[in-house]
Scaffold this motif. Structure first.
Motif, mmCIF file in Angstrom:
data_model
loop_
_atom_site.group_PDB
_atom_site.id
_atom_site.type_symbol
_atom_site.label_atom_id
_atom_site.label_comp_id
_atom_site.label_asym_id
_atom_site.label_seq_id
_atom_site.Cartn_x
_atom_site.Cartn_y
_atom_site.Cartn_z
ATOM 1 N N ASP A 1 -57.024 -9.479 -7.485
ATOM 2 C CA ASP A 1 -58.334 -9.022 -7.189
ATOM 3 C C ASP A 1 -58.337 -7.507 -7.769
ATOM 4 O O ASP A 1 -57.289 -6.837 -7.662
ATOM 5 C CB ASP A 1 -58.536 -8.907 -5.621
ATOM 6 C CG ASP A 1 -58.318 -10.365 -4.959
ATOM 7 O OD1 ASP A 1 -59.012 -11.315 -5.731
ATOM 8 O OD2 ASP A 1 -58.310 -10.584 -3.649
ATOM 9 N N ASN A 2 -59.462 -7.061 -7.727
ATOM 10 C CA ASN A 2 -59.759 -5.741 -8.067
ATOM 11 C C ASN A 2 -59.504 -5.054 -6.636
ATOM 12 O O ASN A 2 -59.694 -5.636 -5.575
ATOM 13 C CB ASN A 2 -61.544 -5.638 -8.452
ATOM 14 C CG ASN A 2 -62.037 -4.220 -8.067
ATOM 15 O OD1 ASN A 2 -61.447 -3.408 -7.494
ATOM 16 N ND2 ASN A 2 -62.863 -4.003 -8.987
ATOM 17 N N PRO A 3 -58.819 -3.798 -6.585
ATOM 18 C CA PRO A 3 -58.304 -3.043 -5.647
ATOM 19 C C PRO A 3 -59.594 -2.804 -4.719
ATOM 20 O O PRO A 3 -59.128 -2.887 -3.531
ATOM 21 C CB PRO A 3 -57.685 -1.881 -6.069
ATOM 22 C CG PRO A 3 -57.356 -2.290 -7.568
ATOM 23 C CD PRO A 3 -58.297 -3.217 -8.036
ATOM 24 N N LEU A 4 -60.664 -2.616 -4.840
ATOM 25 C CA LEU A 4 -61.963 -2.503 -4.077
ATOM 26 C C LEU A 4 -61.890 -3.789 -3.234
ATOM 27 O O LEU A 4 -62.398 -3.588 -2.323
ATOM 28 C CB LEU A 4 -63.134 -2.033 -4.862
ATOM 29 C CG LEU A 4 -63.083 -0.635 -5.684
ATOM 30 C CD1 LEU A 4 -64.342 -0.620 -6.470
ATOM 31 C CD2 LEU A 4 -62.765 0.242 -4.350
ATOM 32 N N ASP A 5 -61.911 -4.792 -3.819
ATOM 33 C CA ASP A 5 -62.318 -6.092 -3.194
ATOM 34 C C ASP A 5 -61.032 -6.461 -2.092
ATOM 35 O O ASP A 5 -61.293 -7.016 -1.243
ATOM 36 C CB ASP A 5 -62.438 -7.092 -4.300
ATOM 37 C CG ASP A 5 -63.777 -7.099 -5.199
ATOM 38 O OD1 ASP A 5 -64.706 -6.588 -4.382
ATOM 39 O OD2 ASP A 5 -63.640 -7.469 -6.213
ATOM 40 N N THR A 6 -59.869 -5.987 -2.754
ATOM 41 C CA THR A 6 -58.431 -6.374 -1.717
ATOM 42 C C THR A 6 -58.694 -5.366 -0.620
ATOM 43 O O THR A 6 -58.828 -5.889 0.763
ATOM 44 C CB THR A 6 -57.545 -5.877 -2.362
ATOM 45 O OG1 THR A 6 -57.253 -6.659 -3.479
ATOM 46 C CG2 THR A 6 -56.094 -6.034 -1.535
ATOM 47 N N LYS A 7 -59.323 -4.268 -0.586
ATOM 48 C CA LYS A 7 -59.477 -3.292 0.505
ATOM 49 C C LYS A 7 -60.676 -4.110 1.351
ATOM 50 O O LYS A 7 -60.557 -4.014 2.420
ATOM 51 C CB LYS A 7 -59.966 -1.724 0.171
ATOM 52 C CG LYS A 7 -60.198 -1.105 0.973
ATOM 53 C CD LYS A 7 -60.293 0.339 0.824
ATOM 54 C CE LYS A 7 -60.575 1.335 1.798
ATOM 55 N NZ LYS A 7 -60.170 0.930 3.282
ATOM 56 N N TRP A 8 -61.809 -4.564 0.956
ATOM 57 C CA TRP A 8 -62.910 -4.944 1.522
ATOM 58 C C TRP A 8 -62.397 -6.119 2.326
ATOM 59 O O TRP A 8 -62.851 -6.581 3.267
ATOM 60 C CB TRP A 8 -64.033 -5.523 0.406
ATOM 61 C CG TRP A 8 -65.039 -6.143 1.229
ATOM 62 C CD1 TRP A 8 -66.288 -5.296 1.624
ATOM 63 C CD2 TRP A 8 -65.505 -7.529 1.315
ATOM 64 N NE1 TRP A 8 -67.164 -6.252 2.136
ATOM 65 C CE2 TRP A 8 -66.734 -7.509 1.895
ATOM 66 C CE3 TRP A 8 -64.856 -8.532 0.731
ATOM 67 C CZ2 TRP A 8 -67.451 -8.627 2.020
ATOM 68 C CZ3 TRP A 8 -65.482 -9.846 1.097
ATOM 69 C CH2 TRP A 8 -66.692 -9.842 1.877
ATOM 70 N N VAL A 9 -61.527 -7.040 1.887
ATOM 71 C CA VAL A 9 -61.105 -8.119 2.329
ATOM 72 C C VAL A 9 -60.238 -7.889 3.773
ATOM 73 O O VAL A 9 -60.593 -8.473 4.760
ATOM 74 C CB VAL A 9 -60.279 -9.032 1.472
ATOM 75 C CG1 VAL A 9 -59.417 -10.142 2.236
ATOM 76 C CG2 VAL A 9 -61.108 -9.883 0.442
ATOM 77 N N ALA A 10 -59.508 -6.861 3.759
ATOM 78 C CA ALA A 10 -58.829 -6.308 4.605
ATOM 79 C C ALA A 10 -59.640 -5.744 5.554
ATOM 80 O O ALA A 10 -59.421 -5.673 6.853
ATOM 81 C CB ALA A 10 -57.676 -5.392 4.051
#
Length: 123
Positions: A63-72
């Motif tokens: 994942d894009n790191p922004l999306d990883t953060k959004w998931v969490a």
């Protein structure tokens, strides 16, 4: 399986007999293209009491790191709020996304249980 959302990047299905929402990730996407199917999955979880989430990662990508953060920060808490208890990751035999998936698990293991499987039949 009931089709919920189909795109170039992913397909979302509700599997009634297992009471799970399944996302098959087909190719790399990010931001809106990544978040839209997850929003659809949240809607299914909210509408079906006790519905869990299954991500088919066998054709996956990191994942894009922004999306990883959004998931969490967003997806996992909302999934829990709506009644999801278990996140299933369908992995390939080499678990080629091991670090990515374990990172998601580490970020959210206080909220949800995580299981690694090889096929939807294992749910």
């Amino acid at each position: 399986m009931e089709e919920v959302y189909l795109s170039e990047f992913s397909d979302v299905f509700y599997v009634e007999d297992k009471n799970v929402v399944l996302i098959h990730w087909k190719k790399y996407c990010e931001l809106e293209q990544y978040r839209k199917p997850l929003e659809c999955a949240l809607k299914v979880i909210k509408e079906n009491q006790g519905c869990n989430y299954v991500a088919d990662t066998r054709d996956g990508f990191e994942d894009n790191p922004l999306d990883t953060k959004w998931v969490a920060d967003y997806f996992m808490p909302k999934a829990k709020e709506y009644g999801c208890q278990i996140i299933y990751f369908i992995i390939d035999s080499n678990n080629s996304l091991k670090e990515e998936l374990e990172g998601q698990e580490n970020d959210s293991s206080a909220l949800l249980e995580f299981r690694y499987i090889f096929d939807i039949a294992e749910v």
